[in-house]
Design an enzyme around this catalytic site. Structure first.
Site, mmCIF file in Angstrom:
data_model
loop_
_atom_site.group_PDB
_atom_site.id
_atom_site.type_symbol
_atom_site.label_atom_id
_atom_site.label_comp_id
_atom_site.label_asym_id
_atom_site.label_seq_id
_atom_site.Cartn_x
_atom_site.Cartn_y
_atom_site.Cartn_z
ATOM 1 N N THR A 183 46.356 -31.456 -8.203
ATOM 2 C CA THR A 183 47.420 -31.257 -9.212
ATOM 3 C C THR A 183 48.753 -31.501 -8.506
ATOM 4 O O THR A 183 49.190 -32.644 -8.419
ATOM 5 C CB THR A 183 47.366 -29.845 -9.843
ATOM 6 O OG1 THR A 183 47.288 -28.872 -8.803
ATOM 7 C CG2 THR A 183 46.178 -29.707 -10.759
ATOM 8 N N LYS A 209 41.112 -28.127 -3.593
ATOM 9 C CA LYS A 209 42.480 -28.457 -3.989
ATOM 10 C C LYS A 209 43.306 -27.185 -4.066
ATOM 11 O O LYS A 209 42.759 -26.092 -4.253
ATOM 12 C CB LYS A 209 42.498 -29.232 -5.314
ATOM 13 C CG LYS A 209 41.844 -28.605 -6.511
ATOM 14 C CD LYS A 209 42.715 -27.665 -7.264
ATOM 15 C CE LYS A 209 43.999 -28.341 -7.690
ATOM 16 N NZ LYS A 209 44.929 -27.308 -8.237
ATOM 17 N N THR A 233 38.404 -19.656 -4.280
ATOM 18 C CA THR A 233 39.660 -20.392 -4.364
ATOM 19 C C THR A 233 39.664 -21.339 -5.543
ATOM 20 O O THR A 233 38.653 -21.617 -6.141
ATOM 21 C CB THR A 233 39.897 -21.211 -3.099
ATOM 22 O OG1 THR A 233 41.152 -21.858 -3.247
ATOM 23 C CG2 THR A 233 38.846 -22.279 -2.938
ATOM 24 N N GLU A 274 52.607 -25.555 -2.564
ATOM 25 C CA GLU A 274 53.670 -26.252 -3.289
ATOM 26 C C GLU A 274 55.011 -26.167 -2.564
ATOM 27 O O GLU A 274 55.519 -25.084 -2.309
ATOM 28 C CB GLU A 274 53.786 -25.676 -4.707
ATOM 29 C CG GLU A 274 52.630 -26.120 -5.580
ATOM 30 C CD GLU A 274 52.646 -25.515 -6.971
ATOM 31 O OE1 GLU A 274 52.030 -26.112 -7.847
ATOM 32 O OE2 GLU A 274 53.276 -24.467 -7.153
ATOM 33 N N ASN A 295 57.961 -25.653 -9.781
ATOM 34 C CA ASN A 295 57.459 -24.687 -10.744
ATOM 35 C C ASN A 295 58.415 -24.338 -11.871
ATOM 36 O O ASN A 295 58.006 -23.764 -12.877
ATOM 37 C CB ASN A 295 57.002 -23.419 -10.019
ATOM 38 C CG ASN A 295 55.686 -23.675 -9.338
ATOM 39 O OD1 ASN A 295 54.721 -24.048 -9.989
ATOM 40 N ND2 ASN A 295 55.651 -23.533 -8.019
ATOM 41 N N SER A 319 56.818 -30.123 -17.751
ATOM 42 C CA SER A 319 57.518 -31.281 -18.337
ATOM 43 C C SER A 319 57.253 -32.540 -17.552
ATOM 44 O O SER A 319 56.586 -32.554 -16.552
ATOM 45 C CB SER A 319 59.014 -30.982 -18.428
ATOM 46 O OG SER A 319 59.493 -30.471 -17.210
#
Lengths: 406, 406
Positions: A152, A178, A189, A275, A401, A406
């Protein structure tokens, strides 16, 4: 034990595919892992009360049958908080894939990752299942495509493979996983698939994976958010030809060690690719009276936003580490703590008996500037330890985040 | 009950000062709150195992004497993790201030906030105490200077005052506090001082403040990091002239209500001024079976990094709210949850019985764009509720904390 290149297709009898089905905007979004013969199947799943439809399906299959032959995965839509329609769509995904592979749907495990609350685009899934069947391959490129298709916000595909011998017979384990947000696994996970050609009893496969995650996936955190979809699945198809492992003998110990290497390496890849992260942050707590105490303290450190931002800023602001230990909920004597930082640039003692050493801030910054940095807190009480892995908290995490849908 | 302007000098018999002593680079860094007569003193303090020297001092004074006449505070250095020298320096700070005021040092409470691990610059503190004595004043400007001098990364000074009548006698309560990082109070918050001219017994003063923080300061969080210095102190000097409150009568209830208004408003100011925050995020969980369940769920929502970044991005990514409830550790039925968002721009139901409503994303964004936004989760089981306050997580939080010490 040898690290080999590749991932889920490294063991005998496994094929994989990763394709674009139209769930996401442009990137690959469906993956398939397939064993040419039925395989023992085990898994661990999220402890979140809000469980995605595929989590409920997989738990049921594993409990009732303990066998499976395929795992179909999609990214883009998590199929969580989707009610009865979500349950139905998940079963359809399993059924479509089963039909393409000539299996019954109960032989197909499922996994989804992406936005919560949206329904699966079921026509795209149906077409995707057809394409996955066509694209199946057993080389490492195909394993790589599958690992890519479950990403992702991950910035790289995560896979690992190891081979070892049992009485002269080569056995292989491969895996993919992932991240990289909503990562604070608890018993499992966010999407990991491990394959092996090992012959092992169902009971021991379940026990091996359950025990393993306590020291691997459950010891990482990106953002303290335990996801609704966490699933770690393992397939063991027995094609290595070893004598089936049915007791905790030496062969079992070798397997457990190899499995742990894979899960730990995958877990560390997930933490380092958190991230927006710029580095892997490892934290070891030693000298604890119990393992549990060391786990609580090390996880508290790697999950503190204030520690994580200091690590991002290459700032040896060690007070935040002691503070995070102090509110962790495990007892220790603050006046006995020694604290070190370490990386490829060197090692430095910052704190002795709870107070600052007269260290060089320049040296500390140099150590923290590296891509992988460690903090070691010795609480000097007992002989237990634990290691946890996290990442720094950066402005990029916020951008990713604030703007995810969007 | 009337909200009045001002802060800690609003009640009768209190003076305050805020000055620059040279601890920080250029900003005011020492404050004094002084009662012209001895006052009953109570407080609540951090639950962090790592406790700063002033926390240990104040707890001892309050337990042994339950009386005090002054609170001296500094910002810039937290005096935590500073060992025996830190303890000694803290006692010196109390002694210097006591000597200037003609008191014994046990009548002076202390509080420090700033970098952990650094020693207090004791000459600057000594000079600061002299200056504080000289600058004491009883008007609201002086209360404002004191509130300003305890700020660290706060962007505005936080104070509040209320007056009410007990049998025709006017009683006043004033307060000041500071945030704005390492805020996840547990039994107290990072530096708050409340003053009142109320006459009340020591026992009831202690009980009032202990009960109060459960619904005020302990319900806010900026970054889930419980600080080493959290201290909420309250002085009651009896100068209002009311009949001393010694039982839980109507007068006590009126006092508790006024106190709660002040602590809640100060707590909300701290949450809205969280480091880097652009808005106050309020979360109310209703329909819970117990208060504790509602507290756990509401705090889990306001502390989730993923929820906080979505709020920053004005993104009604409600799946993250349900996810944060799911891993909170309190039971509820995900399939019964209704979820609303609300602000001055309107109100919108996003989720009914755990599934998405067909709502307008534009309307949702408009609601979330405001300076104060609320999420209301109704779990439709019992009659209990709780409200928690937090803020959004922004890139500015990261900048502030990656770079705090430099």
């Amino acid at each position: 034990m040898e690290i080999i290149s590749g991932g889920v297709t490294a063991p005998k009898g496994y094929k994989a595919a990763g394709i674009y089905a139209g769930i996401k905007k442009k990137k690959k979004d469906m993956a398939l892992v397939y064993s040419v013969v039925p395989a023992k199947a085990a898994g661990t799943f999220t402890t979140n009360l809000v469980k995605a439809a595929p989590v409920i399906w997989d738990r049921k299959i594993i409990q009732e049958y303990g066998m499976a032959q395929a795992v179909v995965l999609n990214s883009g839509v998590a199929n969580a908080c989707t009610g009865a329609l979500g349950t139905e769509n998940n079963e359809k995904m399993a059924a479509f894939m089963a039909s393409e592979l000539g299996l019954k749907k109960e032989a197909v495990l499922t996994a989804s990752t992406g936005v919560i609350g949206r329904q699966l685009p079921i026509e795209a899934i149906a077409e995707g299942c057809k394409l996955l069947k066509q694209e199946l391959g057993e080389d490492k490129e195909h394993a790589g495509l599958a690992a890519e298709a479950i990403m992702t916000t991950d910035t790289f595909a995560k896979q690992y493979a190891i081979s070892f011998e049992l009485n002269g017979i080569p056995v292989t384990i491969g895996g993919m996983s992932k991240g990289s947000g909503m990562i604070h696994p608890n018993m499992a996970t966010m999407l990991g698939v491990i394959t092996t050609d090992l012959a092992i009893s169902k009971e021991l496969l379940i026990e091996a994976i359950r025990e393993d995650v306590k020291d691997s996936f459950n010891m990482i955190s990106v953002d303290r958010d335990t996801s609704t979809n966490d699933s770690l699945l393992i397939l063991a198809n027995g094609m290595a030809g070893n004598e089936e492992i049915t007791e905790k003998n030496e062969a079992y110990e070798i397997f457990v060690k190899a499995l742990h290497t894979i899960t730990t390496e995958l877990a560390k890849m997930m933490a380092s690719d958190g991230e927006g992260a710029t580095k892997l942050f490892e934290c070891r707590v030693t000298g604890a009276d119990t393992k549990e105490q060391a786990v609580i303290l090390s996880k508290s450190i790697i999950t503190s936003n204030l520690v994580k931002t200091a690590i991002y800023g290459n700032d040896a602001n060690w007070g935040r580490i002691l503070c995070a230990m102090g509110y962790a909920g495990a007892s220790f004597d603050p006046d006995k703590v020694d604290l070190y930082i370490e990386s490829c640039a060197g090692s430095l003692k910052l704190v002795e008996n709870g107070m600052a050493m007269d260290y060089s801030e320049e040296m500390a910054t140099e150590i923290l500037k590296q891509k992988e940095v460690s903090a070691i807190a010795d609480i000097k009480s007992g002989n237990c330890m634990a290691t946890a892995w996290g990442c720094d908290l950066t402005d990029k995490y916020v951008y990713i985040n604030a703007d995810y849908r969007s």
